[in-house]
Each structure stands twice: as structure tokens, then as C-alpha cells.
Design a protein around this motif. Sequence first.
Motif, short mmCIF file in Angstrom:
data_model
loop_
_atom_site.label_atom_id
_atom_site.label_comp_id
_atom_site.label_asym_id
_atom_site.label_seq_id
_atom_site.Cartn_x
_atom_site.Cartn_y
_atom_site.Cartn_z
N HIS A 3 0.82 -1.22 0.00
CA HIS A 3 0.00 0.00 0.00
C HIS A 3 0.84 1.26 0.00
O HIS A 3 0.35 2.34 -0.18
CB HIS A 3 -0.97 0.00 1.18
CG HIS A 3 -0.30 -0.23 2.50
ND1 HIS A 3 0.27 0.76 3.22
CD2 HIS A 3 -0.10 -1.38 3.20
CE1 HIS A 3 0.78 0.26 4.33
NE2 HIS A 3 0.59 -1.04 4.34
N SER A 99 -9.59 3.38 3.16
CA SER A 99 -10.55 3.31 2.06
C SER A 99 -11.74 2.42 2.41
O SER A 99 -12.78 2.48 1.76
CB SER A 99 -9.89 2.73 0.80
OG SER A 99 -8.87 3.58 0.36
N LYS A 119 -2.97 6.02 -4.72
CA LYS A 119 -4.10 5.10 -4.75
C LYS A 119 -4.50 4.74 -6.17
O LYS A 119 -4.68 5.62 -7.01
CB LYS A 119 -5.31 5.74 -4.05
CG LYS A 119 -5.11 6.10 -2.60
CD LYS A 119 -5.20 4.91 -1.67
CE LYS A 119 -3.92 4.17 -1.48
NZ LYS A 119 -3.97 2.98 -0.70
N PRO A 122 -8.52 6.27 -6.07
CA PRO A 122 -8.62 7.40 -5.16
C PRO A 122 -10.07 7.74 -4.79
O PRO A 122 -10.33 8.25 -3.70
CB PRO A 122 -7.97 8.57 -5.93
CG PRO A 122 -7.90 8.12 -7.35
CD PRO A 122 -7.90 6.64 -7.36
N LEU A 125 -11.20 6.24 -1.56
CA LEU A 125 -10.71 6.93 -0.36
C LEU A 125 -11.53 8.21 -0.11
O LEU A 125 -11.86 8.53 1.03
CB LEU A 125 -9.22 7.27 -0.51
CG LEU A 125 -8.55 7.80 0.76
CD1 LEU A 125 -8.60 6.77 1.89
CD2 LEU A 125 -7.11 8.20 0.50
#
Length: 164
Positions: A3, A99, A119, A122, A125
Motif C-alpha cells: 500500500h 478506504s 491510490k 482514489p 478513499l
Amino acid sequence: MQHYVLGHSNRELRRLMLQADNLRPITTRLLREIGLARGMRVVDLGCGAGDVAMLAAEMVGPTGAVVGIGRSAVAIATARERARAAGRANIEFVEGNASEMTGAGNCDLVVGRYVLVQKSDPVALIRAAATHLRPSGAVAFHEVFLLGTWWFCRFPMKTMRYVV
Ligand SMILES: C[S@@+](CC[C@H](N)C(=O)[O-])C[C@H]1O[C@@H](n2cnc3c(N)ncnc32)[C@H](O)[C@@H]1O
């Protein structure tokens, strides 16, 4: 799945802290311009070693509260230790995938720095960020602006305010 491509070695955590010292004036201005004030409740997504969360905790003062969320157990342990050493009682660090975490809808501001840029999704998130907010709360991401092969840092930075 990885990550954070740079990992969380001691060396990388130190680099994040050095970077945070350099970025502090910009992030402070972003938080001020978005309306961060004493007594507010804040969530920091992708908190790393805790620098943005600690800055926010300083700005909201003892009547406010900050939660930092990060995926790395090592980084979270470091952030907790730093907050303890700094005597910040108004801050909590939680390990998890931001997320996939749903908030209680009672925060004034969700912030993240250099996390969206990594990400693959994204939007997930940002959706998760919105669940932490009270009505009319704000989201502020401090990110790099990528355009093709060029990286732009424009100063003064514009603050865009999104209200959910
Ligand atoms: C470049 S570091 C930035 C750390 C911190 N925001 C700062 O500015 O010092 C990105 C951090 O986001 C974390 N991260 C990435 N995706 C995440 C996710 N889905 N949930 C929680 N943390 C995440 C990574 O583990 C890493 O610590």
C-alpha cells in the motif's frame, strides 16, 4: 498488496518526518484556509508517522480531537509514541485501511497528505472520507499535481473547498 511503495523502514519514517518539517508551512496554510479552528474534530487519512495529525491536533487545541488512520503497524506505533512524547492527549492513531473504514459522520474536517497520489482507486478513499464528516464538513487533500511527465508545484497554492 503493497500500500506504500517506499515501505516503513526507520529510514523512510525519518524521511517522512524531514519532509513534514519542510511541508509544515504549506499544510498549515491549507488547514487554516479550509477553516480548521480550535475545538474541531479532524480525521487524517494515511497518517504515516503522524505529522499532519499532530499539526492538526496543535491547531484544534485541547478541546478538539484528531484521529490518524494508517495501514502500517510500524508507522502507527511511531505516531503514537511521538504524540505521547509531545504530550498530545487530543490525538488517537488507528491502524487500518482508510478506504474501507466508515466514519460516524461527526467530524468537521478530513485531511490527507500525499496519500491520494498513491491510490489506484482514489475515489474509494474520497468516498470513505465523506463518511467521517458532519453535514457541511470539509475535505482537504494536500497532494502533488501530476501532468504527463511533469510535476508542478505552484505557489501560492490554491485551496479548493469541497463541502459534502
Ligand atoms: C507518503 S506517506 C504520507 C504520510 C503522511 N500523510 C505525511 O504526509 O507525512 C503515505 C502513507 O499513507 C498510507 N496509506 C496508503 N494507503 C492507505 C490506506 N488505504 N489507508 C490508510 N493508510 C494508507 C501509507 O501506509 C503511508 O504511510
